[in-house]
Design an enzyme around this catalytic site. Sequence first.
Site, PDB file in Angstrom:
ATOM      1  N   HIS A   1       0.821  -1.166  -0.118  1.00 15.33           N
ATOM      2  CA  HIS A   1      -0.221   0.117   0.084  1.00 15.33           C
ATOM      3  C   HIS A   1       0.704   1.329   0.094  1.00 15.33           C
ATOM      4  O   HIS A   1       1.774   1.333   0.797  1.00 15.33           O
ATOM      5  CB  HIS A   1      -0.854  -0.118   1.168  1.00 15.33           C
ATOM      6  CG  HIS A   1      -1.925   1.184   1.468  1.00 15.33           C
ATOM      7  ND1 HIS A   1      -2.232   1.674   2.496  1.00 15.33           N
ATOM      8  CD2 HIS A   1      -2.898   1.567   0.350  1.00 15.33           C
ATOM      9  CE1 HIS A   1      -3.126   2.703   2.306  1.00 15.33           C
ATOM     10  NE2 HIS A   1      -3.383   2.471   0.948  1.00 15.33           N
TER      11      HIS A   1
ATOM     12  N   HIS B   1      -1.071  11.522  -1.731  1.00 15.17           N
ATOM     13  CA  HIS B   1      -2.266  11.090  -1.066  1.00 15.17           C
ATOM     14  C   HIS B   1      -3.029  12.367  -0.561  1.00 15.17           C
ATOM     15  O   HIS B   1      -4.410  12.382  -1.157  1.00 15.17           O
ATOM     16  CB  HIS B   1      -1.907  10.114   0.063  1.00 15.17           C
ATOM     17  CG  HIS B   1      -3.155   9.661   0.661  1.00 15.17           C
ATOM     18  ND1 HIS B   1      -4.139  10.419   1.680  1.00 15.17           N
ATOM     19  CD2 HIS B   1      -4.022   8.519   0.441  1.00 15.17           C
ATOM     20  CE1 HIS B   1      -5.067   9.761   2.012  1.00 15.17           C
ATOM     21  NE2 HIS B   1      -5.138   8.522   1.456  1.00 15.17           N
TER      22      HIS B   1
HETATM   23  O1  G3P Z   1      -6.666   1.976  -3.071  1.00 24.38           O
HETATM   24  C1  G3P Z   1      -6.935   1.654  -1.829  1.00 24.38           C
HETATM   25  C2  G3P Z   1      -6.573   2.421  -0.713  1.00 24.38           C
HETATM   26  O2  G3P Z   1      -5.428   3.186  -1.034  1.00 24.38           O
HETATM   27  C3  G3P Z   1      -7.681   3.478  -0.543  1.00 24.38           C
HETATM   28  O3  G3P Z   1      -7.556   4.579   0.641  1.00 24.38           O
HETATM   29  O4  G3P Z   1      -6.846   6.423   1.734  1.00 24.38           O
HETATM   30  O5  G3P Z   1      -5.200   4.625   1.481  1.00 24.38           O
HETATM   31  O6  G3P Z   1      -5.915   6.032  -0.663  1.00 24.38           O
HETATM   32  P1  G3P Z   1      -6.269   5.351   0.676  1.00 24.38           P
HETATM   33 MG    MG Z   2      -4.777   4.664  -2.188  1.00 25.36          MG
END
Ligand code: G3P
Ligand code: MG
Length: 250
Positions: free
Chosen positions: A10, A52
Site C-alpha cells: 500500500h 495522497h
Molecule cells: O486504493 C486503496 C486505498 O489506498 C484507498 O484508501 O486513503 O489509502 O488511498 P487511501
Molecule cells: Mg490509495
Amino acid sequence: MWNYPNFLAHRGGGKLAPENTIAGLRCGLAHGFRAVEFDVMLARDGVPVVMHDPYLGRTIAGSGNVFDYDAAELVTMDAGNWFSAQYKGETVPLFTQFVQFCKDHGIWMNIEIKPAPGFEEETGKAVASLTRALFGLEIAQDDPRQIPLLSSFSSVALAAALKAAPDLPRALLLDRMGEEWQTQARELEAVAIHTNHKHLNEALAHQVKEAGYGLFCYTVNDPARAREILAWGVDAFCTDRIDLIGPDFA
Ligand code: G3P
Ligand code: MG
C-alpha cells in the site's frame, strides 16, 4: 475475474517507509513486493504527481493545496522527513518517474486516481491519458500483468478515465458497498470492486464474485483477517504491514 497479483504494498512500502515515494517502492522491493498501490493527483499545471493528501502539512512541510503548486515546485519538496530523518531529501515523485521505476523493476501497478475536490473529471482524464500513452506497447500485447489497473473513489474520475482510455481496466473504489454498487460498476465498465475490508462481509463478497467482478480489499494489516477474507473469495488486497504479510502470503 482477477488476473493481477494478489498482494500489494500500500502506497509503495506500506508503513515501513514514507508513503508514495521512490524510497517506499525500494522498501516494498526489499520485502519482495512486485505489486503496488499508490495515489495520483494533479499539480497546478495539470501534471500528475504521486500524493495522497490534496494539501500540504502532513507528508510535506508547508501549507496550502497541492494544486497551488506546479509539479516543478512539488518535486523539490521533501516527502520523507516527516516519516524519519533517515528519509530526509526524499522528494515528491512525478507520476511518470514513479511509473518508470515500477517498469524498470517489474512492479505491477494499481494506480489510484485521487482528485482534489473539484478536479475529478480533469484528474481522471489526465491520469488515464498519460497512463495510456506510457503503456501503449503493453496494451498492444494484452498481458494484464503488464497493464496497470486504475481505481478511484470518484465515479466522475472513473467515467473520465473510461472516455479517455477505454482500453485501460478500471476498478470502482468504495468504502462501503451500497445497494447501487453493481449499477455503478456496470456503467463504469469496471473489472473489479475495491473496498474497505472493515465493512465487507461474506455475503457481499459472494455477491461480487458471483457477478463476475474481481474483489480487492484495502488495507489489510492483520494476517488472521487476511486469511478470513481470502476464504470468502476476496482475490487480492493491499497491506501496510509488508513485514507481516509477504508477497507470497497464503
Ligand atoms: O486504493 C486503496 C486505498 O489506498 C484507498 O484508501 O486513503 O489509502 O488511498 P487511501
Ligand atoms: Mg490509495
